[in-house]
Design a protein around this motif. Structure first.
Motif, PDB file in Angstrom:
ATOM      1  N   VAL A   7       0.854  -1.184   0.000  1.00  0.00           N
ATOM      2  CA  VAL A   7       0.000   0.000   0.000  1.00  0.00           C
ATOM      3  C   VAL A   7       0.889   1.233   0.000  1.00  0.00           C
ATOM      4  CG1 VAL A   7      -1.818   1.272   1.190  1.00  0.00           C
ATOM      5  CG2 VAL A   7      -1.787  -1.237   1.281  1.00  0.00           C
ATOM      6  N   ILE A   8       0.663   2.123  -0.982  1.00  0.00           N
ATOM      7  CA  ILE A   8       1.457   3.342  -1.107  1.00  0.00           C
ATOM      8  C   ILE A   8       0.575   4.551  -0.823  1.00  0.00           C
ATOM      9  CG2 ILE A   8       2.845   4.774  -2.650  1.00  0.00           C
ATOM     10  CD1 ILE A   8       3.519   2.288  -4.254  1.00  0.00           C
ATOM     11  N   GLY A   9       1.032   5.424   0.068  1.00  0.00           N
ATOM     12  CA  GLY A   9       0.276   6.638   0.362  1.00  0.00           C
ATOM     13  C   GLY A   9       0.443   7.059   1.801  1.00  0.00           C
ATOM     14  N   SER A  10       0.065   8.296   2.077  1.00  0.00           N
ATOM     15  CA  SER A  10       0.288   8.859   3.411  1.00  0.00           C
ATOM     16  C   SER A  10      -0.877   8.652   4.364  1.00  0.00           C
ATOM     17  CB  SER A  10       0.589  10.362   3.290  1.00  0.00           C
ATOM     18  OG  SER A  10      -0.477  11.030   2.633  1.00  0.00           O
ATOM     19  N   ARG A  11      -2.079   8.386   3.835  1.00  0.00           N
ATOM     20  CA  ARG A  11      -3.226   8.205   4.726  1.00  0.00           C
ATOM     21  C   ARG A  11      -3.150   6.844   5.415  1.00  0.00           C
ATOM     22  NH1 ARG A  11      -8.150   9.656   0.794  1.00  0.00           N
ATOM     23  NH2 ARG A  11      -6.705   8.716  -0.726  1.00  0.00           N
ATOM     24  N   PRO A  12      -3.487   6.778   6.693  1.00  0.00           N
ATOM     25  CA  PRO A  12      -3.370   5.512   7.422  1.00  0.00           C
ATOM     26  C   PRO A  12      -4.403   4.489   6.966  1.00  0.00           C
ATOM     27  CG  PRO A  12      -4.402   7.168   8.815  1.00  0.00           C
ATOM     28  CD  PRO A  12      -3.937   7.889   7.576  1.00  0.00           C
ATOM     29  N   THR A  13      -4.006   3.240   6.997  1.00  0.00           N
ATOM     30  CA  THR A  13      -4.912   2.134   6.692  1.00  0.00           C
ATOM     31  C   THR A  13      -5.602   1.699   7.984  1.00  0.00           C
ATOM     32  OG1 THR A  13      -3.555   1.357   4.856  1.00  0.00           O
ATOM     33  CG2 THR A  13      -5.046  -0.237   5.844  1.00  0.00           C
ATOM     34  N   PRO A  14      -6.919   1.625   8.010  1.00  0.00           N
ATOM     35  CA  PRO A  14      -7.626   1.244   9.246  1.00  0.00           C
ATOM     36  C   PRO A  14      -7.173  -0.123   9.757  1.00  0.00           C
ATOM     37  CG  PRO A  14      -9.157   2.106   7.608  1.00  0.00           C
ATOM     38  CD  PRO A  14      -7.843   1.934   6.907  1.00  0.00           C
ATOM     39  N   PRO A  15      -7.091  -0.300  11.059  1.00  0.00           N
ATOM     40  CA  PRO A  15      -6.655  -1.591  11.626  1.00  0.00           C
ATOM     41  C   PRO A  15      -7.520  -2.765  11.186  1.00  0.00           C
ATOM     42  CG  PRO A  15      -6.686   0.117  13.306  1.00  0.00           C
ATOM     43  CD  PRO A  15      -7.342   0.708  12.096  1.00  0.00           C
ATOM     44  N   GLY A  16      -8.796  -2.511  10.912  1.00  0.00           N
ATOM     45  CA  GLY A  16      -9.685  -3.602  10.519  1.00  0.00           C
ATOM     46  C   GLY A  16      -9.764  -3.831   9.027  1.00  0.00           C
ATOM     47  N   ALA A  17      -8.911  -3.172   8.257  1.00  0.00           N
ATOM     48  CA  ALA A  17      -8.962  -3.312   6.797  1.00  0.00           C
ATOM     49  C   ALA A  17      -8.661  -4.740   6.385  1.00  0.00           C
ATOM     50  CB  ALA A  17      -7.968  -2.362   6.141  1.00  0.00           C
ATOM     51  N   ALA A  18      -9.280  -5.172   5.296  1.00  0.00           N
ATOM     52  CA  ALA A  18      -9.132  -6.550   4.829  1.00  0.00           C
ATOM     53  C   ALA A  18      -7.685  -6.905   4.505  1.00  0.00           C
ATOM     54  CB  ALA A  18     -10.010  -6.774   3.595  1.00  0.00           C
ATOM     55  N   VAL A  19      -6.898  -5.913   4.114  1.00  0.00           N
ATOM     56  CA  VAL A  19      -5.510  -6.201   3.731  1.00  0.00           C
ATOM     57  C   VAL A  19      -4.713  -6.758   4.911  1.00  0.00           C
ATOM     58  CG1 VAL A  19      -4.625  -3.877   4.250  1.00  0.00           C
ATOM     59  CG2 VAL A  19      -3.520  -5.264   2.486  1.00  0.00           C
ATOM     60  N   HIS A  20      -5.129  -6.442   6.127  1.00  0.00           N
ATOM     61  CA  HIS A  20      -4.428  -6.956   7.313  1.00  0.00           C
ATOM     62  C   HIS A  20      -4.688  -8.455   7.515  1.00  0.00           C
ATOM     63  CE1 HIS A  20      -2.814  -3.178   8.738  1.00  0.00           C
ATOM     64  NE2 HIS A  20      -4.010  -2.607   8.674  1.00  0.00           N
ATOM     65  N   ARG A  21      -5.676  -8.997   6.819  1.00  0.00           N
ATOM     66  CA  ARG A  21      -5.968 -10.435   6.938  1.00  0.00           C
ATOM     67  C   ARG A  21      -5.359 -11.236   5.788  1.00  0.00           C
ATOM     68  NH1 ARG A  21     -10.709  -7.759   8.251  1.00  0.00           N
ATOM     69  NH2 ARG A  21     -11.736  -8.211   6.256  1.00  0.00           N
ATOM     70  N   LEU A  57       2.975  -4.468   3.241  1.00  0.00           N
ATOM     71  CA  LEU A  57       4.034  -3.466   3.313  1.00  0.00           C
ATOM     72  C   LEU A  57       3.405  -2.107   3.048  1.00  0.00           C
ATOM     73  CD1 LEU A  57       6.805  -5.265   1.208  1.00  0.00           C
ATOM     74  CD2 LEU A  57       6.617  -5.177   3.705  1.00  0.00           C
ATOM     75  N   PHE A  58       3.785  -1.105   3.846  1.00  0.00           N
ATOM     76  CA  PHE A  58       3.224   0.233   3.704  1.00  0.00           C
ATOM     77  C   PHE A  58       4.350   1.217   3.397  1.00  0.00           C
ATOM     78  CE2 PHE A  58       0.371  -2.097   6.504  1.00  0.00           C
ATOM     79  CZ  PHE A  58      -0.866  -1.840   5.929  1.00  0.00           C
ATOM     80  N   TYR A  59       4.113   2.084   2.423  1.00  0.00           N
ATOM     81  CA  TYR A  59       5.105   3.084   2.027  1.00  0.00           C
ATOM     82  C   TYR A  59       4.455   4.460   2.051  1.00  0.00           C
ATOM     83  CZ  TYR A  59       7.907  -0.864   0.354  1.00  0.00           C
ATOM     84  OH  TYR A  59       8.620  -2.036   0.271  1.00  0.00           O
ATOM     85  N   ASP A  60       4.890   5.293   2.987  1.00  0.00           N
ATOM     86  CA  ASP A  60       4.385   6.653   3.102  1.00  0.00           C
ATOM     87  C   ASP A  60       5.277   7.567   2.262  1.00  0.00           C
ATOM     88  OD1 ASP A  60       3.353   9.082   3.764  1.00  0.00           O
ATOM     89  OD2 ASP A  60       3.834   8.986   5.908  1.00  0.00           O
ATOM     90  N   THR A  61       5.153   7.453   0.954  1.00  0.00           N
ATOM     91  CA  THR A  61       5.998   8.220   0.040  1.00  0.00           C
ATOM     92  C   THR A  61       5.362   8.261  -1.335  1.00  0.00           C
ATOM     93  OG1 THR A  61       8.203   8.356  -0.972  1.00  0.00           O
ATOM     94  CG2 THR A  61       7.304   6.151  -0.592  1.00  0.00           C
ATOM     95  N   ARG A  62       5.760   9.243  -2.126  1.00  0.00           N
ATOM     96  CA  ARG A  62       5.375   9.288  -3.535  1.00  0.00           C
ATOM     97  C   ARG A  62       6.553   8.916  -4.434  1.00  0.00           C
ATOM     98  NH1 ARG A  62       1.465  14.604  -4.335  1.00  0.00           N
ATOM     99  NH2 ARG A  62      -0.101  14.019  -2.764  1.00  0.00           N
ATOM    100  N   ASP A  63       7.643   8.548  -3.820  1.00  0.00           N
ATOM    101  CA  ASP A  63       8.856   8.197  -4.564  1.00  0.00           C
ATOM    102  C   ASP A  63       8.762   6.738  -5.015  1.00  0.00           C
ATOM    103  OD1 ASP A  63      11.373   7.682  -5.558  1.00  0.00           O
ATOM    104  OD2 ASP A  63      12.440   8.664  -3.919  1.00  0.00           O
ATOM    105  N   LEU A  64       8.252   6.519  -6.200  1.00  0.00           N
ATOM    106  CA  LEU A  64       8.075   5.150  -6.691  1.00  0.00           C
ATOM    107  C   LEU A  64       9.398   4.451  -6.919  1.00  0.00           C
ATOM    108  CD1 LEU A  64       5.116   5.635  -9.191  1.00  0.00           C
ATOM    109  CD2 LEU A  64       5.063   5.116  -6.737  1.00  0.00           C
TER     110      LEU A  64
END
Length: 346
Positions: free
Chosen positions: A224-238, A244-251
């Motif tokens: 997941v790429i972006g600065s907004r937080p992913t909710p703890p209950g999001a499906a991706v956590h399952r 992997l989370f990247y808080d950047t726009r630097d691809l």
């Protein structure tokens, strides 16, 4: 130097053999050994890291001296270095092979030069036979070797008029079930699947690869790429893999980190923002555009700004295949000018 009909047929066979090998950190390679009369003496392919390379696999099936004067037909230039195995170029020389026909030059700094080593030993070498087919087979590996980043596939689904969603933002489902099944099969072939935080917040995707209701045995790592937080209950956590989370726009930085983690094939599954960012950055090695026979109108385009201000700046693609998928059409394309493509010649 021209190739013979027997050698051309042997290369077609070698490419089929190469496809038997696993996709991974090593390329898929096939080899066929021909007698001076053009008859097949032996075949081989590479079965994965630490196993004999295709040429050595084929030679191992011959009696001592049986390869003297033979021709080796190989889908990749014989390697010229010692890693877990010895140099294939030297193995061919030691076996007495008199001619080698290969498809694609090895781009590796350490492993390349096998053709020159063979020529220096008096072996006749022809390069470039069915090079396009071989490059297509090992496109992801070539990208990693030449650009030092993973091979990136950018996928989107669109209406016939180029929209990714209706005016209210709804997009499920533009394409039919066959197209969606095809996407999941291709997800399972990737090492990582990438979306932006906007897609996570709007759609809450699982980012898994599913065969019907069941999961494929092989699952891509969710990214997941972006600065907004992913909710703890999001499906991706399952997901079976930790996301992997990247808080950047630097691809470039994201791809470099994924490369360091051993990722070779990246599948961009997010919406127009993330797809457009990878296209604009010149990081779309393969484009999968699923085109549905529906019209939506409006301004929800499949791609947004990709840095094209005039027609002369257009990102030109070469379509390798138009593939009907149920009622939909899949365009499989790549940049018309491919920075990861080598230049092979005969």
């Amino acid at each position: 130097m021209a190739v013979t009909e027997a050698e051309r047929g042997a290369m077609t066979r070698a490419l089929a053999l190469a496809a038997n090998g696993p996709r991974g950190i090593n390329p898929q390679v096939g080899a066929v050994i021909l007698s001076p009369a053009g008859e097949v003496l032996a075949e081989g392919w590479h079965r994965g890291a630490g196993t004999p390379h295709a040429e050595v696999d084929a030679l191992s099936k011959l009696a001592p001296g049986q390869a003297a004067g033979a021709t080796a037909v190989v889908t990749l230039e014989p390697c010229n270095h010692t890693g877990r195995t010895g140099p294939c170029a030297q193995a061919l020389i030691d076996a007495g092979v008199s001619r080698v026909v290969y498809a694609v030059d090895d781009p590796g700094d350490a492993s390349s030069g096998g053709g020159d080593r063979l020529r220096a030993a008096g072996v006749e070498v022809v390069a470039g036979e069915q090079a396009d087919a071989s490059r297509h087979l090992i496109a992801d590996w070539l990208t990693v070797q030449r650009l030092n980043r993973p091979h990136v596939t950018v996928k989107w689904a669109q209406s016939l008029d180029g929209r990714a969603a209706a005016s209210d933002g709804s997009s499920q489902w533009i394409t039919g079930p066959e197209a969606r099944a095809d996407v999941h099969r291709r997800r399972a072939e990737a090492d990582a699947i990438v979306v932006g935080t906007g897609t996570v917040l709007a759609d809450d995707p699982a980012l898994t690869a599913r065969d019907g209701q069941a999961l494929y045995a092989r699952q891509p790592i969710p990214v997941v790429i972006g600065s907004r937080p992913t909710p703890p209950g999001a499906a991706v956590h399952r997901h079976p893999h930790a996301p992997l989370f990247y808080d950047t726009r630097d691809l470039t930085a994201v791809l470099a980190d994924l490369r360091d983690r051993g990722v070779q094939r990246v599948f961009i599954e997010g919406g127009p923002t993330i797809a457009s960012a990878f296209v604009a950055a010149g990081c779309a090695d393969t484009v999968l555009a699923y085109i549905a026979p529906v019209l939506l109108g409006g301004d929800r385009l499949a791609l947004t700004d990709i840095g094209v201000s005039s027609i002369g700046d257009a990102v030109r693609l070469q379509v390798d295949e138009w593939l009907p998928v149920g009622v939909d059409l899949l365009a499989i394309a790549r940049p018309a000018t491919d920075p990861a493509a080598g230049k092979e010649g005969s």
